[in-house]
Every structure is written in C-alpha cells, then in structure tokens.
Design a protein around this motif. Structure first.
Motif, PDB file in Angstrom:
ATOM      1  N   MET A  71       0.807  -1.199   0.000  1.00 11.71           N
ATOM      2  CA  MET A  71       0.000   0.000   0.000  1.00 11.71           C
ATOM      3  C   MET A  71       0.851   1.266   0.000  1.00 11.71           C
ATOM      4  SD  MET A  71      -3.220  -0.726   2.472  1.00 11.71           S
ATOM      5  CE  MET A  71      -4.302   0.365   1.583  1.00 11.71           C
ATOM      6  N   SER A  72       2.097   1.145   0.362  1.00 11.25           N
ATOM      7  CA  SER A  72       2.953   2.321   0.443  1.00 11.25           C
ATOM      8  C   SER A  72       2.989   3.047  -0.899  1.00 11.25           C
ATOM      9  CB  SER A  72       4.363   1.919   0.849  1.00 11.25           C
ATOM     10  OG  SER A  72       5.174   3.055   0.982  1.00 11.25           O
ATOM     11  N   GLY A  73       2.890   4.371  -0.832  1.00 11.47           N
ATOM     12  CA  GLY A  73       2.907   5.176  -2.033  1.00 11.47           C
ATOM     13  C   GLY A  73       1.544   5.403  -2.660  1.00 11.47           C
ATOM     14  N   GLN A  74       0.503   4.778  -2.132  1.00 10.93           N
ATOM     15  CA  GLN A  74      -0.836   4.958  -2.681  1.00 10.93           C
ATOM     16  C   GLN A  74      -1.471   6.252  -2.173  1.00 10.93           C
ATOM     17  OE1 GLN A  74      -3.208   1.499  -1.845  1.00 10.93           O
ATOM     18  NE2 GLN A  74      -1.915   0.153  -3.054  1.00 10.93           N
ATOM     19  N   THR A  75      -2.232   6.893  -3.050  1.00  7.27           N
ATOM     20  CA  THR A  75      -2.999   8.082  -2.681  1.00  7.27           C
ATOM     21  C   THR A  75      -4.456   7.834  -3.024  1.00  7.27           C
ATOM     22  OG1 THR A  75      -1.116   9.538  -3.079  1.00  7.27           O
ATOM     23  CG2 THR A  75      -3.291  10.554  -3.057  1.00  7.27           C
ATOM     24  N   TRP A  76      -5.314   8.025  -2.058  1.00  8.04           N
ATOM     25  CA  TRP A  76      -6.752   7.810  -2.193  1.00  8.04           C
ATOM     26  C   TRP A  76      -7.448   9.168  -2.086  1.00  8.04           C
ATOM     27  CZ3 TRP A  76      -8.460   2.636  -2.501  1.00  8.04           C
ATOM     28  CH2 TRP A  76      -7.488   1.672  -2.235  1.00  8.04           C
ATOM     29  N   THR A  77      -8.375   9.451  -2.978  1.00 15.73           N
ATOM     30  CA  THR A  77      -9.152  10.685  -2.894  1.00 15.73           C
ATOM     31  C   THR A  77     -10.632  10.334  -2.839  1.00 15.73           C
ATOM     32  OG1 THR A  77      -9.171  10.909  -5.304  1.00 15.73           O
ATOM     33  CG2 THR A  77      -7.458  12.102  -4.113  1.00 15.73           C
ATOM     34  N   GLY A  78     -11.372  11.110  -2.060  1.00 13.64           N
ATOM     35  CA  GLY A  78     -12.794  10.836  -1.921  1.00 13.64           C
ATOM     36  C   GLY A  78     -13.449  11.839  -0.999  1.00 13.64           C
ATOM     37  N   SER A  79     -14.440  11.354  -0.252  1.00 13.21           N
ATOM     38  CA  SER A  79     -15.192  12.250   0.619  1.00 13.21           C
ATOM     39  C   SER A  79     -15.773  11.491   1.804  1.00 13.21           C
ATOM     40  CB  SER A  79     -16.312  12.924  -0.164  1.00 13.21           C
ATOM     41  OG  SER A  79     -17.226  11.964  -0.648  1.00 13.21           O
ATOM     42  N   PHE A  80     -16.151  12.257   2.823  1.00  9.94           N
ATOM     43  CA  PHE A  80     -16.899  11.710   3.953  1.00  9.94           C
ATOM     44  C   PHE A  80     -17.905  12.762   4.394  1.00  9.94           C
ATOM     45  CE2 PHE A  80     -13.029  13.544   5.754  1.00  9.94           C
ATOM     46  CZ  PHE A  80     -13.474  14.286   6.833  1.00  9.94           C
ATOM     47  N   HIS A  81     -18.970  12.296   5.053  1.00  5.88           N
ATOM     48  CA  HIS A  81     -20.041  13.205   5.448  1.00  5.88           C
ATOM     49  C   HIS A  81     -20.071  13.364   6.969  1.00  5.88           C
ATOM     50  CE1 HIS A  81     -23.677  15.467   4.723  1.00  5.88           C
ATOM     51  NE2 HIS A  81     -24.161  14.924   5.818  1.00  5.88           N
ATOM     52  N   CYS A  82     -20.143  14.616   7.411  1.00 13.01           N
ATOM     53  CA  CYS A  82     -20.275  14.946   8.831  1.00 13.01           C
ATOM     54  C   CYS A  82     -21.401  15.968   8.988  1.00 13.01           C
ATOM     55  CB  CYS A  82     -18.971  15.531   9.379  1.00 13.01           C
ATOM     56  SG  CYS A  82     -17.614  14.344   9.435  1.00 13.01           S
ATOM     57  N   VAL A  83     -21.711  16.322  10.219  1.00 11.19           N
ATOM     58  CA  VAL A  83     -22.796  17.271  10.463  1.00 11.19           C
ATOM     59  C   VAL A  83     -22.533  18.616   9.788  1.00 11.19           C
ATOM     60  CG1 VAL A  83     -23.582  16.180  12.590  1.00 11.19           C
ATOM     61  CG2 VAL A  83     -21.864  17.984  12.702  1.00 11.19           C
ATOM     62  N   ARG A  84     -21.294  18.948   9.524  1.00 11.12           N
ATOM     63  CA  ARG A  84     -20.952  20.212   8.852  1.00 11.12           C
ATOM     64  C   ARG A  84     -20.995  20.097   7.333  1.00 11.12           C
ATOM     65  NH1 ARG A  84     -16.085  21.815  12.992  1.00 11.12           N
ATOM     66  NH2 ARG A  84     -17.466  22.325  14.714  1.00 11.12           N
ATOM     67  N   GLY A  85     -21.365  18.927   6.821  1.00  8.21           N
ATOM     68  CA  GLY A  85     -21.514  18.742   5.378  1.00  8.21           C
ATOM     69  C   GLY A  85     -20.568  17.701   4.805  1.00  8.21           C
ATOM     70  N   GLN A  86     -20.449  17.719   3.491  1.00  9.18           N
ATOM     71  CA  GLN A  86     -19.620  16.773   2.754  1.00  9.18           C
ATOM     72  C   GLN A  86     -18.183  17.282   2.692  1.00  9.18           C
ATOM     73  OE1 GLN A  86     -21.156  14.015   1.549  1.00  9.18           O
ATOM     74  NE2 GLN A  86     -19.422  13.094   0.518  1.00  9.18           N
ATOM     75  N   PHE A  87     -17.258  16.541   3.264  1.00 11.07           N
ATOM     76  CA  PHE A  87     -15.841  16.898   3.286  1.00 11.07           C
ATOM     77  C   PHE A  87     -15.114  16.175   2.157  1.00 11.07           C
ATOM     78  CE2 PHE A  87     -17.163  18.139   7.372  1.00 11.07           C
ATOM     79  CZ  PHE A  87     -16.168  18.847   8.022  1.00 11.07           C
ATOM     80  N   GLN A  88     -14.162  16.842   1.548  1.00 10.83           N
ATOM     81  CA  GLN A  88     -13.270  16.203   0.588  1.00 10.83           C
ATOM     82  C   GLN A  88     -12.073  15.658   1.371  1.00 10.83           C
ATOM     83  OE1 GLN A  88     -14.180  15.778  -2.680  1.00 10.83           O
ATOM     84  NE2 GLN A  88     -16.037  16.619  -1.755  1.00 10.83           N
ATOM     85  N   MET A  89     -11.570  14.503   0.960  1.00  9.69           N
ATOM     86  CA  MET A  89     -10.437  13.904   1.668  1.00  9.69           C
ATOM     87  C   MET A  89      -9.395  13.402   0.687  1.00  9.69           C
ATOM     88  SD  MET A  89     -11.920  10.220   2.974  1.00  9.69           S
ATOM     89  CE  MET A  89     -10.460   9.190   2.887  1.00  9.69           C
TER      90      MET A  89
END
Length: 106
Positions: A1-19
């Motif tokens: 897994m080393s060197g991998q980059t994952w992009t996406g999102s998660f949802h919290c009470v403050r809205g949709q966060f980018q990660m």
C-alpha cells in the motif's frame, strides 16, 4: 500500500468533506496522512496509523497527531473500512458520532 494516494469524501454534520489519504508505510503496519477540506473551506491534516489485512481487504486507521489544524476544537477521527477486490476503492465508516461513511478511490 505504500505510495498509494486515495481521494474521496466523507459526510459529517458540517456537510460533505473532501479527503485525500496518502499511505507512506507498508502493510501490515500502515501509516500515512489524511488531509481534508470542509464545505466551508476549512482544511486540516493529521497522521494516521493502522493495520491492513490483505486477505480480508480490511484497513483500520487510528488518528495520530495533527500536522495542520486550521480550526481549533476539531477532532481527528479513525477510519475503518474495506478495499475493493481490485484494490482501487476504499470505503467504510468514520468512527465519530458526528460523521458517517466515507468513500475513496485511487
């Protein structure tokens, strides 16, 4: 897994966060950095450490120290989920009462 980059999102009470999750250490002990941006433009980054089980496609990441904390009072949060069989997806639960699921791709 080393060197991998994952992009996406998660949802919290403050809205949709980018990660963005960057893995910097290899399995079974995994380490990296989780960066996020809130819908209001607040960003942060913290270290994560955990264990990856390749046979179960399961990855648990515990939060470490803040690298960049723009908003005092915000908490780091653990992630617990599974990678897809093809290794290109990662989804699961943000373990916080104020947040729900996450989904990311590489």
């Amino acid at each position: 897994m080393s060197g991998q980059t994952w992009t996406g999102s998660f949802h919290c009470v403050r809205g949709q966060f980018q990660m963005r999750l960057q893995i910097t250490r290899n399995e079974p002990d995994v380490g990296g950095v989780l960066e996020f941006t809130s819908p209001q433009g607040i960003s942060g980054a913290y270290a994560v450490n955990g264990v990856y089980s390749a046979s179960a496609h399961h990855l648990h990441l515990a939060p470490g120290n803040w690298i960049h904390q723009q908003a005092p009072g915000w908490d780091t949060m653990p992630l617990d989920g599974e990678t897809t069989a093809d290794g290109h997806g990662f989804s699961g639960v943000v373990q916080s009462s104020r947040c729900s699921g996450f989904s990311a791709r590489r």
